[in-house]
Enzyme design. Structure first.
Site, PDB file in Angstrom:
ATOM      1  N   ARG A 210      -5.853   7.593   6.064  1.00  9.79           N
ATOM      2  CA  ARG A 210      -4.295   7.371   5.856  1.00  9.79           C
ATOM      3  C   ARG A 210      -3.734   7.024   7.165  1.00  9.79           C
ATOM      4  O   ARG A 210      -4.326   7.545   8.072  1.00  9.79           O
ATOM      5  CB  ARG A 210      -3.720   8.604   5.254  1.00  9.79           C
ATOM      6  CG  ARG A 210      -4.217   8.926   3.699  1.00  9.79           C
ATOM      7  CD  ARG A 210      -3.572  10.274   3.434  1.00  9.79           C
ATOM      8  NE  ARG A 210      -3.892  10.534   1.882  1.00  9.79           N
ATOM      9  CZ  ARG A 210      -5.057  11.391   1.467  1.00  9.79           C
ATOM     10  NH1 ARG A 210      -5.877  11.613   2.497  1.00  9.79           N
ATOM     11  NH2 ARG A 210      -5.495  11.506   0.308  1.00  9.79           N
ATOM     12  N   LYS A 234      -4.756  15.689   3.643  1.00  8.17           N
ATOM     13  CA  LYS A 234      -3.576  16.235   2.881  1.00  8.17           C
ATOM     14  C   LYS A 234      -3.949  17.687   2.342  1.00  8.17           C
ATOM     15  O   LYS A 234      -5.190  17.877   2.002  1.00  8.17           O
ATOM     16  CB  LYS A 234      -3.205  15.487   1.739  1.00  8.17           C
ATOM     17  CG  LYS A 234      -2.257  14.149   2.120  1.00  8.17           C
ATOM     18  CD  LYS A 234      -1.798  13.510   0.751  1.00  8.17           C
ATOM     19  CE  LYS A 234      -0.880  12.652   0.966  1.00  8.17           C
ATOM     20  NZ  LYS A 234      -0.183  11.907  -0.217  1.00  8.17           N
ATOM     21  N   HIS A 306      -1.266   1.321   4.812  1.00  4.87           N
ATOM     22  CA  HIS A 306      -1.757   1.671   3.115  1.00  4.87           C
ATOM     23  C   HIS A 306      -2.583   0.750   2.508  1.00  4.87           C
ATOM     24  O   HIS A 306      -3.406   1.026   1.688  1.00  4.87           O
ATOM     25  CB  HIS A 306      -0.746   2.374   2.504  1.00  4.87           C
ATOM     26  CG  HIS A 306      -1.187   3.298   1.259  1.00  4.87           C
ATOM     27  ND1 HIS A 306      -1.647   4.567   1.631  1.00  4.87           N
ATOM     28  CD2 HIS A 306      -1.223   3.087  -0.143  1.00  4.87           C
ATOM     29  CE1 HIS A 306      -2.177   5.107   0.565  1.00  4.87           C
ATOM     30  NE2 HIS A 306      -1.770   4.541  -0.573  1.00  4.87           N
ATOM     31  N   ARG A 309      -5.915   0.629   3.681  1.00  7.18           N
ATOM     32  CA  ARG A 309      -6.761   1.522   2.910  1.00  7.18           C
ATOM     33  C   ARG A 309      -7.042   1.221   1.585  1.00  7.18           C
ATOM     34  O   ARG A 309      -8.265   1.095   1.110  1.00  7.18           O
ATOM     35  CB  ARG A 309      -5.933   2.678   2.728  1.00  7.18           C
ATOM     36  CG  ARG A 309      -6.476   3.966   2.029  1.00  7.18           C
ATOM     37  CD  ARG A 309      -5.477   5.371   1.995  1.00  7.18           C
ATOM     38  NE  ARG A 309      -5.542   6.126   1.107  1.00  7.18           N
ATOM     39  CZ  ARG A 309      -6.462   7.114   1.415  1.00  7.18           C
ATOM     40  NH1 ARG A 309      -7.390   7.299   2.394  1.00  7.18           N
ATOM     41  NH2 ARG A 309      -6.545   8.412   0.518  1.00  7.18           N
ATOM     42  N   HIS A 332     -10.115  12.028  -1.772  1.00  9.37           N
ATOM     43  CA  HIS A 332      -9.655  12.427  -3.238  1.00  9.37           C
ATOM     44  C   HIS A 332     -10.426  13.276  -3.835  1.00  9.37           C
ATOM     45  O   HIS A 332     -11.683  13.315  -3.706  1.00  9.37           O
ATOM     46  CB  HIS A 332      -9.168  11.155  -3.930  1.00  9.37           C
ATOM     47  CG  HIS A 332      -8.223  10.278  -3.651  1.00  9.37           C
ATOM     48  ND1 HIS A 332      -7.018  10.796  -3.106  1.00  9.37           N
ATOM     49  CD2 HIS A 332      -8.070   9.024  -3.575  1.00  9.37           C
ATOM     50  CE1 HIS A 332      -6.232   9.495  -2.845  1.00  9.37           C
ATOM     51  NE2 HIS A 332      -7.002   8.624  -2.885  1.00  9.37           N
ATOM     52  N   TYR A 341      -9.112   0.882  -8.470  1.00 13.24           N
ATOM     53  CA  TYR A 341      -9.795  -0.361  -7.772  1.00 13.24           C
ATOM     54  C   TYR A 341     -10.851  -0.841  -8.952  1.00 13.24           C
ATOM     55  O   TYR A 341     -11.357  -1.922  -8.839  1.00 13.24           O
ATOM     56  CB  TYR A 341     -10.663   0.468  -6.809  1.00 13.24           C
ATOM     57  CG  TYR A 341      -9.686   1.050  -5.820  1.00 13.24           C
ATOM     58  CD1 TYR A 341      -8.705   0.462  -4.984  1.00 13.24           C
ATOM     59  CD2 TYR A 341      -9.685   2.506  -5.722  1.00 13.24           C
ATOM     60  CE1 TYR A 341      -7.607   1.068  -4.069  1.00 13.24           C
ATOM     61  CE2 TYR A 341      -8.775   3.135  -4.815  1.00 13.24           C
ATOM     62  CZ  TYR A 341      -7.846   2.425  -4.144  1.00 13.24           C
ATOM     63  OH  TYR A 341      -6.704   3.153  -3.356  1.00 13.24           O
TER      64      TYR A 341
END
Length: 356
Positions: A210, A234, A306, A309, A332, A341
């Site tokens: 990120r 995060k 982004h 990414r 994630h 994706y």
């Protein structure tokens, strides 16, 4: 914006906030939330508190005096009136013809308020070990999300990705062709930051981190021998991220000039630096966004970090067909986020239709 300016703006907002917002800020800083996130949340709280005063839902003469009971006793109808205000208020953007805020902005405002209410009603403890109050009106306020299938979203995003040979072609364009159309003055600025800019773009394309994770990188976090970087994900979790080999040369070229070109001293820990009037500073998110946008627009289409990414994630899935691997690379905890994706690279459906 520069980190120093960001911290100054945060302090300006903190100076006018009620004590419980300052408690919230301190709690989230410990997680840690990024300064950028906290700054955006403080802006949203000011917007909300200003509205409370304008709507006569509090008798407080200033924001700092708005007490907890005001938030505790707000009704669902009050919050819906606030949302309506956001949707119909005149836009402050002089380039926009819209009369109100976008749904995305409104959702961001409500997300910030939900975070504050959750803290006040569930997370914080008073002297008796209880939250400040229990009634969370934000749980009754629904947000409107943009309706779009994964296939539709994938098709829209696909146009803004640098897939296949375009990944290296983009880097090669910045390295060898971009400079040719610049004025002599612009060339000087470009050459000063060329190695750094290429290193940033290469890292984003080779790791999928990120923007905030790239901004917060320190020298100690980068291991070019192993091609691994350490980032804070995060939620404050530390993670080791593999970096594709094609980025190594760009990162090494930047490190070779970092100290001399940006006047870096031992105390300058940030990996990506900018220099202003002889003083090195950590490069901020806004500057990286503008830089990526500038180069990508000249190459093909203006994109954000982004989208770089997304580019890495799509290329990795295309090569491995493993959602688990992609989700781990992106940080994630679930493969659900990576469903996108599979749609971007899924040409089987189109091929089947062509054969009908």
């Amino acid at each position: 914006m520069r980190r120093e300016l960001l911290l100054e703006k945060i302090e300006t907002y903190k100076a006018i906030m009620p004590w419980y917002v300052l408690d919230y800020y301190q709690s989230k800083l410990a997680i840690p939330y990024s300064f950028t996130t906290l700054y955006e949340y403080l802006k949203e709280y000011k917007r909300f508190f200003d509205w409370l005063m304008d709507a006569d839902l509090t008798q407080a003469p200033k924001i700092a005096d708005i007490d907890l009971s005001t938030l505790e006793h707000l009704t669902k109808k009050d919050l819906e009136a606030f949302v309506l205000y956001l949707r119909e208020r005149p836009s402050l953007n002089t380039y926009s013809t819209k009369e109100g805020l976008s749904q995305t902005t409104i959702n961001r405002t409500l997300s910030a308020l939900s975070s504050l209410y959750k803290y006040l009603t569930e997370e914080v403890e008073n002297d008796q070990g209880e939250p400040y109050f229990y009634r969370n009106v934000m749980k009754k306020v629904s947000t409107k999300k943009k309706k779009e299938t994964l296939a539709s979203r994938a098709e829209n995003i696909k146009q803004k990705l640098f897939l296949g040979d375009e990944t290296l072609a983009f880097l090669d364009y910045v390295d060898k062709e971009y400079e040719q159309k610049l004025s002599n003055r612009a060339k000087s600025s470009f050459r000063k930051n060329k190695e750094r800019d290429l290193a940033i773009i290469a890292l984003l394309l080779a790791s999928g981190v990120r923007l905030s994770e790239a901004v917060n990188l320190d020298l100690k976090d980068v291991n070019l021998n192993m091609m691994i970087i350490e980032v804070i994900r995060k939620g404050g979790k530390r993670d080791s991220v593999n970096v594709a080999g094609f980025a190594k040369g760009y990162l090494e070229s930047y490190l070779a000039v970092r100290q001399r070109r940006y006047k870096a001293e031992k105390q300058d820990l940030a990996f990506f630096l900018t220099e202003y009037r002889g003083v090195p500073n950590r490069m901020d998110a806004s500057s990286i966004e503008k830089m990526v946008g500038k180069y990508s627009e000249d190459f093909k289409i203006r994109v954000t970090p982004h989208k770089l990414r997304h580019t890495l994630a799509t290329r990795l899935y295309d090569a491995t067909k493993s959602q688990v691997l992609v989700s781990h690379q992106l940080g994630h905890s679930s493969t659900q986020v990576t469903d996108l994706y599979t749609h971007i690279v899924n040409d089987e459906q189109k091929n089947a239709l062509d054969n009908l």
